[in-house]
Design a protein around this motif. Structure first.
Motif, short mmCIF file in Angstrom:
data_model
loop_
_atom_site.label_atom_id
_atom_site.label_comp_id
_atom_site.label_asym_id
_atom_site.label_seq_id
_atom_site.Cartn_x
_atom_site.Cartn_y
_atom_site.Cartn_z
N THR A 18 0.95 -1.12 -0.17
CA THR A 18 0.11 -0.13 0.06
C THR A 18 0.91 1.14 -0.06
O THR A 18 0.46 2.02 -0.76
N VAL A 22 1.94 0.87 -3.96
CA VAL A 22 0.59 1.52 -4.00
C VAL A 22 -0.08 0.52 -4.97
O VAL A 22 -0.70 0.93 -6.11
N MET A 25 -5.49 -0.31 -4.53
CA MET A 25 -6.18 0.61 -4.05
C MET A 25 -7.59 0.62 -3.87
O MET A 25 -8.32 1.21 -3.26
N CYS A 26 -8.35 -0.16 -4.68
CA CYS A 26 -9.58 -0.23 -4.64
C CYS A 26 -10.15 -0.57 -3.30
O CYS A 26 -10.87 0.17 -2.66
N THR A 28 -8.63 -0.80 -0.56
CA THR A 28 -7.70 0.14 0.36
C THR A 28 -8.51 1.39 0.70
O THR A 28 -8.80 1.98 1.81
N LEU A 29 -9.07 1.97 -0.33
CA LEU A 29 -10.03 3.33 -0.35
C LEU A 29 -11.38 2.93 -0.04
O LEU A 29 -11.95 3.89 0.71
N LEU A 181 -4.55 8.57 2.96
CA LEU A 181 -3.55 7.63 2.30
C LEU A 181 -2.27 8.73 1.89
O LEU A 181 -1.21 8.38 1.96
#
Length: 226
Positions: A18, A22, A25-26, A28-29, A181
């Motif tokens: 993360t 990176v 992200m889907c 994660t956010l 983030l």
């Protein structure tokens, strides 16, 4: 440091999926509106990542090269299905909170990326530790991100109200995920700079975009950490 501990350190710190690579992200956010959701999503991904790495490594000499990606997806999908059944049976509230993002673990680029770049080329035990390391790094990142968003946005921590603080609602919404983030990645980069290291960038060894790459002509190759 043994090669197994190095795999754990690599996933948690050096190549955290993360904060450094990176990736993913889907989820994660989307699911880190609370600390429990972030930890639940991270641990779910850890289980699938570790087991799929192990089985893909065990079968790496059997799976034909031409169908390796579909084979990887089938293996990952099997573990995700079993995980979802277990969550539905024993942790229904968490399963409901994570919703569609549990099935979407099947196409999480962290899992497919480690399968392609590591598990399909290394021994089963080393691949297992690589999966555990990456999973722990992902869990750590999502838990921290969820904790920050829950405290700042909802005024709670693990569902417990914080006295005299009602929160700023934007931080539990989609824009807040980006703000937090970015803030955490900035802190990590500042720590690296203070230690005399450059912020980590993707290089040829971590892009995994092609099977045969002429490194001399690869514009993405960057010298990092000496």
């Amino acid at each position: 440091m043994s090669k197994y501990l190095e795999r754990l350190f690599n996933g948690i710190i050096k190549e955290n999926p993360t904060f450094v690579l990176v990736l993913g992200m889907c989820p994660t956010l989307a699911v880190t509106s609370s600390m429990i959701n972030g930890a639940g999503m991270g641990l779910s991904t850890l289980v699938v990542l570790a087991l799929s790495n192990l089985f893909i490594s065990l079968l790496r000499k059997i799976i034909p090269n031409g169908v390796r990606v579909p084979a990887f997806i089938v293996i990952v999908a099997g573990f995700v299905t079993m995980l979802q059944f277990l969550l539905q049976a024993y942790l229904p509230s968490l399963n409901k909170s994570l919703g569609i993002y549990i099935p979407l673990i099947v196409v999480n680029c962290i899992i497919l990326g480690r399968a392609e770049s590591f598990a399909s080329k290394n021994t089963p035990i080393l691949s297992l530790f690589d999966g555990i390391g990456m999973g722990l790094g992902f869990t750590f990142a999502l838990t921290i991100l969820g904790a920050f968003r829950e405290v700042i946005g909802a005024g709670t921590i693990m569902g417990i109200n914080i006295p005299h603080w009602n929160g700023i609602s934007i931080f539990v919404m989609a824009p807040g995920a980006f703000f937090v983030l970015a803030f955490l990645i900035a802190i990590q980069n500042q720590i690296r700079i203070s230690k005399g290291k450059k912020p980590r960038k993707l290089n040829c060894e971590s892009c995994n975009l092609c099977d045969k790459c002429n490194k001399e002509n690869c514009e993405s190759e960057v010298e990092i950490d000496g």
